[in-house]
Design an enzyme around this catalytic site. Sequence first.
Site, PDB file in Angstrom:
ATOM      1  N   ASP A 183       0.848  -1.187   0.000  1.00 32.14           N
ATOM      2  CA  ASP A 183       0.000   0.000   0.000  1.00 32.14           C
ATOM      3  C   ASP A 183       0.888   1.243   0.000  1.00 32.14           C
ATOM      4  OD1 ASP A 183      -1.938   1.906   0.307  1.00 32.14           O
ATOM      5  OD2 ASP A 183      -2.847   1.038   2.094  1.00 32.14           O
ATOM      6  N   HIS A 185      -0.528   4.320  -0.313  1.00 25.63           N
ATOM      7  CA  HIS A 185      -1.342   5.315   0.407  1.00 25.63           C
ATOM      8  C   HIS A 185      -1.389   6.667  -0.286  1.00 25.63           C
ATOM      9  CE1 HIS A 185      -3.175   5.882   4.565  1.00 25.63           C
ATOM     10  NE2 HIS A 185      -3.423   4.623   4.271  1.00 25.63           N
ATOM     11  N   GLU A 209      -1.286  -0.969  -4.038  1.00 26.49           N
ATOM     12  CA  GLU A 209      -2.498  -0.216  -3.716  1.00 26.49           C
ATOM     13  C   GLU A 209      -2.242   1.283  -3.649  1.00 26.49           C
ATOM     14  OE1 GLU A 209      -5.557   0.151   0.102  1.00 26.49           O
ATOM     15  OE2 GLU A 209      -4.666  -1.793  -0.402  1.00 26.49           O
ATOM     16  N   GLU A 235     -10.520   3.109  -2.146  1.00 29.15           N
ATOM     17  CA  GLU A 235     -11.064   3.429  -0.823  1.00 29.15           C
ATOM     18  C   GLU A 235     -11.521   4.878  -0.727  1.00 29.15           C
ATOM     19  OE1 GLU A 235      -7.512   4.136   2.233  1.00 29.15           O
ATOM     20  OE2 GLU A 235      -7.041   2.557   0.783  1.00 29.15           O
ATOM     21  N   ASP A 257     -15.129   0.775  -0.317  1.00 32.79           N
ATOM     22  CA  ASP A 257     -15.324   0.479   1.105  1.00 32.79           C
ATOM     23  C   ASP A 257     -16.819   0.434   1.379  1.00 32.79           C
ATOM     24  OD1 ASP A 257     -15.673   0.953   4.005  1.00 32.79           O
ATOM     25  OD2 ASP A 257     -13.509   1.262   4.008  1.00 32.79           O
ATOM     26  N   HIS A 284     -12.141  -2.552   0.636  1.00 31.98           N
ATOM     27  CA  HIS A 284     -11.363  -1.906   1.694  1.00 31.98           C
ATOM     28  C   HIS A 284     -12.125  -2.059   3.003  1.00 31.98           C
ATOM     29  CE1 HIS A 284     -10.213   1.886   3.932  1.00 31.98           C
ATOM     30  NE2 HIS A 284      -9.009   1.486   3.554  1.00 31.98           N
TER      31      HIS A 284
END
Length: 381
Positions: A183, A185, A209, A235, A257, A284
Amino acid sequence: MKIERIETFLVPPRWLFCRVETDDGVVGWGEPVVEGRAEVVRAAVEVLGEHLLGQDPLRIEDHWQVLTKGGFYRGGPVLSSAVAGLDQALWDIAGKHYGAPVHALLGGPVRDRVRAYAWVGGDDPGELREAIEKQVEAGFTAIKMNGSGLMDRSIGAAGLAAVVERAEVARATLGTSRDFAVDLHGRAGTASARRIIAAIADLHPMFVEEPLAPEYLHRLGELTASTEVPIALGERLYSRSDFLPVLGSGLAVAQPDLSHAGGISEVRRIASLAETFDVQLAPHCPLGPIALAASLQVAFATPNFLIQEQSAGIHYNEGAELLDYVLDPTPFAFVQGYAHRTPLPGLGVTVDEQAVRRADKRPHAWRNPLWRHDDGSMAEW
């Protein structure tokens, strides 16, 4: 049957639950939350709930349309998350009313078990090997980790080497029979993301991700065209409309999500839309048990499902854990990395209402960290 009461509960570590009760005593639970903005979503649930009081809870689609469009202004994380929690609760009520799990109401199961992965952090590479070994011992066959801690958007040689080191530790610890995901982010710039993905490609991550922050997704196509590594994100996307342009830009894994993207109703549609682009679904869910229960119901009924995130032992969970508000842990028993389908009605989660009400008496005010670079400028968290 009419909706009689709607309540919300701020519970540690950083979650918001909602409870919808009908006049004949059927109760549905949902998890509407934006991490770090739970109080704001709580207010949105209260306002949106005005429409539901006195209404038939089984008219789920009509309620979803009104809640998302009836106020003229649409979308955004706060409104979409408020709708998501209420939508989950309505599906929970419907399942209990009909005596069936939600996945049966979605057309029936397409699988008997759902593969899940475990979070292992990754900000501190010194603790990574031990964290991964712990999850392997727990039976998980896949893990996810941060590619780094604080990262310059223009990554240098040292930063790049640190990301590669983490990925090498993961692959060496897992071997070739298990998977790891990385991830980013949204911390890296587009050029840096391209370099990072190229540097770890030979280690065969399951996916990378959020290589780009959501405001730069118009550049996703050039990034996916530059690599064979599967790219995952979603997400911070909240609707089919948000997902449509990225689905056509080479995305491999969609990650809506269930507590942000309009709940079961909309994520089910996002999954169907993704299927037309040959994109897999990996919801997510670093959240609580209700969000996970909703995610699992969708996973059992979704043909293009890949893998499910879950928060047991995640580093955010300070003050409460995944099962602290659950009376029956059976739906969340991960056996060899899989959650198995149960016939329990609704979302299949039995909430410990007394524990929830006690926790709400000491409501949290969780905020995500605010990071800064060495020069004092803000850094992506």
